[in-house]
Scaffold this motif. Sequence first.
Motif, short mmCIF file in Angstrom:
data_model
loop_
_atom_site.label_atom_id
_atom_site.label_comp_id
_atom_site.label_asym_id
_atom_site.label_seq_id
_atom_site.Cartn_x
_atom_site.Cartn_y
_atom_site.Cartn_z
N ASN A 1 0.84 -1.17 0.00
CA ASN A 1 0.00 0.00 0.00
C ASN A 1 0.89 1.25 0.00
OD1 ASN A 1 -1.87 2.01 0.46
ND2 ASN A 1 -2.77 1.02 2.26
N PRO A 2 0.86 2.05 -1.03
CA PRO A 2 1.72 3.23 -1.11
C PRO A 2 1.49 4.23 0.02
CG PRO A 2 0.73 2.76 -3.24
CD PRO A 2 0.10 1.84 -2.25
N MET A 3 0.31 4.24 0.61
CA MET A 3 0.03 5.18 1.70
C MET A 3 0.77 4.79 2.98
SD MET A 3 -1.80 7.40 0.28
CE MET A 3 -2.32 8.34 1.68
N ARG A 4 1.27 3.57 3.06
CA ARG A 4 1.97 3.11 4.25
C ARG A 4 3.46 2.93 4.00
NH1 ARG A 4 -1.72 -0.81 7.71
NH2 ARG A 4 -3.61 0.41 7.59
N THR A 5 3.97 3.55 2.95
CA THR A 5 5.34 3.34 2.53
C THR A 5 6.08 4.66 2.43
OG1 THR A 5 4.53 1.49 1.20
CG2 THR A 5 6.74 2.23 0.75
N TYR A 6 7.31 4.67 2.90
CA TYR A 6 8.15 5.84 2.74
C TYR A 6 8.58 5.98 1.28
CZ TYR A 6 8.82 6.54 7.76
OH TYR A 6 8.63 6.81 9.09
N PHE B 1 11.66 7.10 -1.14
CA PHE B 1 13.11 7.30 -1.13
C PHE B 1 13.56 7.56 -2.56
CE2 PHE B 1 17.46 5.52 -1.21
CZ PHE B 1 18.03 6.34 -0.25
N ASN B 2 14.20 8.69 -2.80
CA ASN B 2 14.63 9.11 -4.15
C ASN B 2 13.47 9.11 -5.14
OD1 ASN B 2 17.28 9.71 -3.62
ND2 ASN B 2 18.07 7.73 -4.32
N GLY B 3 12.30 9.54 -4.69
CA GLY B 3 11.15 9.64 -5.57
C GLY B 3 10.45 8.32 -5.85
N GLN B 4 10.89 7.24 -5.24
CA GLN B 4 10.29 5.92 -5.44
C GLN B 4 9.75 5.38 -4.12
OE1 GLN B 4 10.08 4.38 -8.49
NE2 GLN B 4 10.99 6.25 -9.33
N PHE B 5 8.63 4.67 -4.20
CA PHE B 5 8.11 4.03 -3.00
C PHE B 5 9.02 2.87 -2.61
CE2 PHE B 5 4.18 5.90 -4.68
CZ PHE B 5 3.76 6.59 -3.54
N MET B 6 9.24 2.72 -1.31
CA MET B 6 10.04 1.59 -0.84
C MET B 6 9.27 0.29 -1.03
SD MET B 6 11.82 3.16 2.56
CE MET B 6 12.99 1.83 2.67
N ALA B 7 9.95 -0.80 -1.06
CA ALA B 7 9.31 -2.09 -1.32
C ALA B 7 8.57 -2.63 -0.11
CB ALA B 7 10.36 -3.11 -1.75
N VAL B 8 8.82 -2.09 1.08
CA VAL B 8 8.17 -2.57 2.29
C VAL B 8 7.47 -1.41 2.99
CG1 VAL B 8 9.74 -4.51 2.65
CG2 VAL B 8 10.27 -2.30 3.65
N CYS B 9 6.51 -1.73 3.84
CA CYS B 9 5.79 -0.69 4.58
C CYS B 9 6.71 -0.09 5.65
CB CYS B 9 4.53 -1.26 5.22
SG CYS B 9 4.82 -2.39 6.58
#
Length: 109
Positions: free
Chosen positions: A1-6, A8-16
């Motif tokens: 879920n992108p809303m629960r993810t940091y 980093f460098n303009g990309q969503f991290m792979a984990v919450c």
Amino acid sequence: NPMRTYIFNGQFMAVCSRSFGIYFSFAFGLILLPVFLRWVLLSPKQSIWLVLATIALNTVDVVGNLLGVWQNSLHSRFILGATFGIAVAILLSDLFFKKLKLTENNYGR
């Protein structure tokens, strides 16, 4: 879920954020525990209770969020995940950094 993810460098991290807190603090804890081991003197039983307490704390947070009692944030999930990661690092540190008590009977063995 992108809303629960940091992000980093303009990309969503792979984990919450909670999983990131667990992974980051576990690795950070294992690196720093040899330095701080003299201040973290817990018995194995106390370490297990610490891990169980952090599991309970994370469970209460998840259930409270699901029931609408409160809404957690990226940072609160990260911090609660980090408490679990540090607790597991403390529990497992005894396997990596065993302290040998030298006595007359086991000296030189």
